[in-house]
Design an enzyme around this catalytic site. Structure first.
Site, PDB file in Angstrom:
ATOM      1  N   PHE A 116       5.315 -16.771  11.783  1.00 32.90           N
ATOM      2  CA  PHE A 116       4.749 -15.450  11.522  1.00 32.90           C
ATOM      3  C   PHE A 116       5.339 -14.479  12.529  1.00 32.90           C
ATOM      4  O   PHE A 116       5.716 -14.869  13.641  1.00 32.90           O
ATOM      5  CB  PHE A 116       3.226 -15.492  11.666  1.00 32.90           C
ATOM      6  CG  PHE A 116       2.475 -14.922  10.492  1.00 32.90           C
ATOM      7  CD1 PHE A 116       2.386 -15.630   9.303  1.00 32.90           C
ATOM      8  CD2 PHE A 116       1.859 -13.688  10.576  1.00 32.90           C
ATOM      9  CE1 PHE A 116       1.678 -15.125   8.220  1.00 32.90           C
ATOM     10  CE2 PHE A 116       1.151 -13.166   9.499  1.00 32.90           C
ATOM     11  CZ  PHE A 116       1.057 -13.885   8.317  1.00 32.90           C
ATOM     12  N   ASP A 217     -17.702   2.888   8.718  1.00 28.96           N
ATOM     13  CA  ASP A 217     -19.145   3.103   8.866  1.00 28.96           C
ATOM     14  C   ASP A 217     -19.666   2.715  10.249  1.00 28.96           C
ATOM     15  O   ASP A 217     -20.460   3.442  10.851  1.00 28.96           O
ATOM     16  CB  ASP A 217     -19.907   2.301   7.802  1.00 28.96           C
ATOM     17  CG  ASP A 217     -19.439   2.608   6.387  1.00 28.96           C
ATOM     18  OD1 ASP A 217     -18.963   3.731   6.162  1.00 28.96           O
ATOM     19  OD2 ASP A 217     -19.553   1.729   5.519  1.00 28.96           O
ATOM     20  N   GLN A 236      -2.452   0.262  13.127  1.00 27.80           N
ATOM     21  CA  GLN A 236      -1.258  -0.475  12.704  1.00 27.80           C
ATOM     22  C   GLN A 236      -0.868  -0.175  11.261  1.00 27.80           C
ATOM     23  O   GLN A 236      -1.713  -0.186  10.363  1.00 27.80           O
ATOM     24  CB  GLN A 236      -1.513  -1.976  12.838  1.00 27.80           C
ATOM     25  CG  GLN A 236      -0.312  -2.834  12.478  1.00 27.80           C
ATOM     26  CD  GLN A 236      -0.594  -4.305  12.707  1.00 27.80           C
ATOM     27  OE1 GLN A 236      -1.155  -4.974  11.846  1.00 27.80           O
ATOM     28  NE2 GLN A 236      -0.223  -4.802  13.878  1.00 27.80           N
ATOM     29  N   HIS A 238       1.278  -1.776   8.440  1.00 30.90           N
ATOM     30  CA  HIS A 238       1.937  -3.015   8.034  1.00 30.90           C
ATOM     31  C   HIS A 238       3.206  -2.649   7.282  1.00 30.90           C
ATOM     32  O   HIS A 238       3.189  -1.770   6.416  1.00 30.90           O
ATOM     33  CB  HIS A 238       1.006  -3.829   7.137  1.00 30.90           C
ATOM     34  CG  HIS A 238       1.425  -5.262   6.952  1.00 30.90           C
ATOM     35  ND1 HIS A 238       2.565  -5.615   6.259  1.00 30.90           N
ATOM     36  CD2 HIS A 238       0.859  -6.422   7.368  1.00 30.90           C
ATOM     37  CE1 HIS A 238       2.676  -6.937   6.263  1.00 30.90           C
ATOM     38  NE2 HIS A 238       1.656  -7.442   6.934  1.00 30.90           N
ATOM     39  N   LEU A 248      -1.203  -5.268  -0.054  1.00 28.60           N
ATOM     40  CA  LEU A 248      -0.443  -5.952   0.989  1.00 28.60           C
ATOM     41  C   LEU A 248       0.403  -7.095   0.447  1.00 28.60           C
ATOM     42  O   LEU A 248      -0.056  -7.894  -0.363  1.00 28.60           O
ATOM     43  CB  LEU A 248      -1.415  -6.497   2.043  1.00 28.60           C
ATOM     44  CG  LEU A 248      -0.776  -6.980   3.342  1.00 28.60           C
ATOM     45  CD1 LEU A 248      -0.128  -5.824   4.074  1.00 28.60           C
ATOM     46  CD2 LEU A 248      -1.824  -7.637   4.227  1.00 28.60           C
ATOM     47  N   GLU A 251       2.785 -11.103   5.535  1.00 25.93           N
ATOM     48  CA  GLU A 251       3.858 -11.470   6.444  1.00 25.93           C
ATOM     49  C   GLU A 251       4.318 -12.907   6.212  1.00 25.93           C
ATOM     50  O   GLU A 251       5.416 -13.295   6.579  1.00 25.93           O
ATOM     51  CB  GLU A 251       3.341 -11.316   7.878  1.00 25.93           C
ATOM     52  CG  GLU A 251       4.390 -11.084   8.916  1.00 25.93           C
ATOM     53  CD  GLU A 251       3.762 -10.518  10.175  1.00 25.93           C
ATOM     54  OE1 GLU A 251       4.098 -11.003  11.254  1.00 25.93           O
ATOM     55  OE2 GLU A 251       2.931  -9.597  10.054  1.00 25.93           O
ATOM     56  N   ARG A 282       4.882  -6.123  13.709  1.00 19.36           N
ATOM     57  CA  ARG A 282       4.738  -5.165  12.614  1.00 19.36           C
ATOM     58  C   ARG A 282       5.140  -3.741  12.992  1.00 19.36           C
ATOM     59  O   ARG A 282       5.721  -3.022  12.173  1.00 19.36           O
ATOM     60  CB  ARG A 282       3.289  -5.198  12.123  1.00 19.36           C
ATOM     61  CG  ARG A 282       2.951  -6.522  11.465  1.00 19.36           C
ATOM     62  CD  ARG A 282       1.479  -6.673  11.209  1.00 19.36           C
ATOM     63  NE  ARG A 282       1.225  -7.960  10.550  1.00 19.36           N
ATOM     64  CZ  ARG A 282       0.015  -8.394  10.237  1.00 19.36           C
ATOM     65  NH1 ARG A 282      -1.042  -7.672  10.527  1.00 19.36           N
ATOM     66  NH2 ARG A 282      -0.131  -9.553   9.639  1.00 19.36           N
ATOM     67  N   HIS A 369      -2.910  -0.274   7.773  1.00 19.58           N
ATOM     68  CA  HIS A 369      -3.392  -1.637   7.596  1.00 19.58           C
ATOM     69  C   HIS A 369      -4.547  -2.049   8.499  1.00 19.58           C
ATOM     70  O   HIS A 369      -5.523  -2.627   8.025  1.00 19.58           O
ATOM     71  CB  HIS A 369      -2.223  -2.610   7.814  1.00 19.58           C
ATOM     72  CG  HIS A 369      -2.582  -4.051   7.680  1.00 19.58           C
ATOM     73  ND1 HIS A 369      -3.178  -4.573   6.535  1.00 19.58           N
ATOM     74  CD2 HIS A 369      -2.444  -5.113   8.530  1.00 19.58           C
ATOM     75  CE1 HIS A 369      -3.382  -5.875   6.697  1.00 19.58           C
ATOM     76  NE2 HIS A 369      -2.953  -6.215   7.900  1.00 19.58           N
ATOM     77  N   ARG A 411      -1.549  -5.141  16.908  1.00 19.31           N
ATOM     78  CA  ARG A 411      -2.053  -6.490  16.643  1.00 19.31           C
ATOM     79  C   ARG A 411      -0.949  -7.412  16.160  1.00 19.31           C
ATOM     80  O   ARG A 411      -0.165  -7.060  15.287  1.00 19.31           O
ATOM     81  CB  ARG A 411      -3.179  -6.461  15.589  1.00 19.31           C
ATOM     82  CG  ARG A 411      -3.670  -7.862  15.234  1.00 19.31           C
ATOM     83  CD  ARG A 411      -4.838  -7.826  14.288  1.00 19.31           C
ATOM     84  NE  ARG A 411      -4.510  -7.351  12.963  1.00 19.31           N
ATOM     85  CZ  ARG A 411      -3.898  -8.051  12.021  1.00 19.31           C
ATOM     86  NH1 ARG A 411      -3.481  -9.294  12.273  1.00 19.31           N
ATOM     87  NH2 ARG A 411      -3.680  -7.539  10.824  1.00 19.31           N
TER      88      ARG A 411
END
Length: 596
Positions: A116, A217, A236, A238, A248, A251, A282, A369, A411
């Site tokens: 990844f 919220d 982020q 993506h 999406l 990845e 990313r 994302h 992230r």
């Protein structure tokens, strides 16, 4: 108006909320309030995997995982929390397995792992197989498994209830106010401990991978109670959302050997990240795609690239890269391999854009994302309210709504699902522990007063402003000026525009004045949440004069550790936003220039 009393009340029924409820319910009476049915929560959309250094297919260590996470965060992540998460990851995955989660398997029966983006062997710098997965529907499987376990553990669910207010009395958590969507009736929940697990706020932007329910919220609830939001400038994008739609493309496609191709037919990531190429983090790939498109190298001159996972292309570049299987043999895939490992991706592409990824490339573009920022917490999920990390008794947050901060400025892929289960678990355990030692806080005389006042203001507005128009203008200005690349003038324009929208919202039109399933009213409330978050995001971004992780400025292109190695805290006060800062927790990793 109905009243309920539970020792622990969880808001949100995604992965973090269900994990928190499951662990809290072992020692305390626990309820979950969710505006959706739990199995419809956005965790179910997560595809590629959950990171853990199991070492099932090759050497790996939690320390390597921690260092990759620190590097991925561009050194803004709190290293004590990162080390804690990486160390807990192995047990977390095995706990999910023992709960019944059907992970994909190696031939020897162990949990399968795939490469990844950003996950490396720290000694060689090469990609490492660390993502544990269940085909390409890992989040869906986690959600179903946790929901089944929560039902088994007799957690009480209040489905299709919308939380409108957080009750804080004398600096202590007292409970919540919620509306039952089916009736419009107000419900008061008295609780010793409240866990907020409501997810992110991707609907602030024009193109997003987020579900329509991701309207910020929880962060808005906290902001309106004087609780700051942390690091909201870091959002982020993506790199691989379906063109124009934002759905999406995991990845995991690149983990299986997929490559990004520009309009000239070239694999461009070897220019921007020569070591890890298409498995860079990313933020790096999103910026690379933006720069390629800006230079006119989009597909047919348009603002998208092709993601190619056809066997011919995968095998061609695997040979060029010298990619090997765990047993040392050359890496090769067939059409049936791709179909078995990425069934949902193939289905999405065939359904929505008429493309079969086994035979044709997929058109992709960067899409909003994941929120790295949110409600500030410590590593046990306890909400902290100032620069000194002062804990607010009885209030917890976990998942994307929270900022621990393990993600820092960007992230790392697979760490979202890991965040859910690790910090969901500890927030649940700590909330139950707190509930067992504390008494209920007395509710105020009219606990529903604030929520009713706000609802009536929306119901009784002049109706001059169209909700869809306001939302469209907000998303457009945020996408243009607070997106992948940012500059001073654009962000200042975004701040002014969002503040204009905030004023215009006071005259928003609500056509439905009924009580049962008044989604028109709820959508107006959700839009008010998004506008508040857009303002906090834009103000925080405008103030940070550097480029770091997902916050990339053309006018300040370098990372500035001397002045900006610190977390942003933002309060909504006196009709505006007040900013302050607190230091990043460092342990053994000193900031270095990023290399790929």
């Amino acid at each position: 108006m109905q009243k309920h009393q539970y020792e622990v009340v969880v808001v949100g029924a995604g992965g973090a909320g269900l994990t928190a409820a499951l662990y809290a319910s072992r020692n305390a009476s626990t309820a979950v309030i969710s505006k959706l049915y739990p199995t419809r929560s956005h965790t179910g959309a997560a595809q590629g995997g959950i990171g853990a250094a199991l070492g099932n297919t090759e050497e790996d260590h939690p320390e390597w995982h921690a260092f990759d996470t620190v590097k991925g965060s561009d050194y803004l992540g709190d290293q004590d929390a990162i080390e804690f998460m990486a160390a807990e990851a192995v047990d977390a995955v095995y706990e999910l397995e023992h709960m019944g989660l059907p992970f994909s398997r190696n031939p020897d029966g162990t949990i399968a792992q795939r490469p990844f983006g950003g996950h490396t062997n720290n000694e060689t710098g090469k990609p490492v197989r660390r993502a544990c997965y269940a085909a390409d529907r890992t989040g869906h499987m986690i959600l179903q498994t946790l929901y089944q376990q929560s039902i088994k553990n007799q957690v009480k669910f209040f489905d299709e209830f919308y939380v409108l207010d957080l009750l804080i009395v004398d600096g202590k958590t007292a409970g919540l106010v919620a509306m039952e969507l089916a009736t419009g009736e107000m419900h008061i929940f008295q609780a010793k401990a409240v866990i907020i697990a409501t997810g992110g706020h991707g609907r602030v932007w024009e193109t997003t991978s987020n579900a329509y329910s991701y309207t910020g919220d929880g962060v808005a609830l906290a902001l309106r109670k004087g609780i700051p939001a942390e690091d909201m400038e870091f959002y982020q994008f993506h790199p691989t959302g379906i063109y124009k739609m934002g759905i999406l493309i995991t990845e995991g496609v690149r983990g299986e050997g997929g490559v990004l191709i520009n309009g000239e037919g070239n694999r461009f990531m070897e220019t921007y990240a020569p070591t890890v190429k298409d498995l860079a983090s990313r933020d790096v790939i999103s910026r690379a795609m933006y720069l390629e498109m800006k230079a006119g190298r989009g597909i047919n001159g348009k603002r998208f690239m092709n993601l190619d996972v056809t066997p011919e292309v995968v095998n061609h570049y695997a040979e060029i890269d010298g990619r090997k299987n765990p047993d040392g043999s050359p890496y090769r895939v067939t059409a049936s391999d791709i179909l078995a490992k990425l069934p949902d991706i193939i289905d999405f592409c065939e359904t929505y854009i008429g493309v079969n990824p086994v035979t044709d490339p997929m058109p992709v573009q960067p899409t909003a994302h994941y929120a790295m920022g949110g409600i500030p917490t410590n590593k046990y999920g306890e909400v902290v309210v100032d620069e000194k990390n002062t804990v607010l008794p009885g209030l917890y947050a976990a998942g994307e709504v929270a900022c621990v901060s393990v993600h820092g400025a960007n992230r790392l892929g697979t760490n979202a699902l890991l965040d859910l289960v690790v910090f969901g678990k500890y927030s649940g355990l700590k909330a139950a522990e707190f509930a067992n030692s504390e008494a209920y806080v007395d509710l105020p005389p009219d606990p529903e007063a604030y929520a009713m006042q706000q609802l009536n203001a929306i119901r009784n507005s002049s109706g001059k402003e169209n909700m869809i128009t306001l939302a469209s203008e907000m998303k457009s200005v945020m996408a243009e000026h607070v997106g992948v690349f940012r500059v001073e003038e654009g962000m200042a324009e975004a701040v002014e525009k969002v503040r204009e929208l905030k004023e215009r919202f006071k005259d928003v039109r609500v056509d439905d004045h009924g009580s049962k399933y008044n989604m028109n009213l709820i959508e107006a409330w959700e839009l008010s949440n998004l506008i508040d978050i857009a303002e906090v995001t834009a103000v925080s971004a405008l103030a940070r004069k550097e480029s770091r992780g997902a916050h990339s400025r053309d006018d300040y292109p370098d990372r500035d550790d001397d002045n900006w190695l610190k977390h942003t805290l933002a309060w909504m006060e006196n009709g505006g936003v007040r900013l302050a800062y607190k230091p990043v927790t460092m342990t053994k990793y000193t900031p270095k220039a990023r290399s790929y």
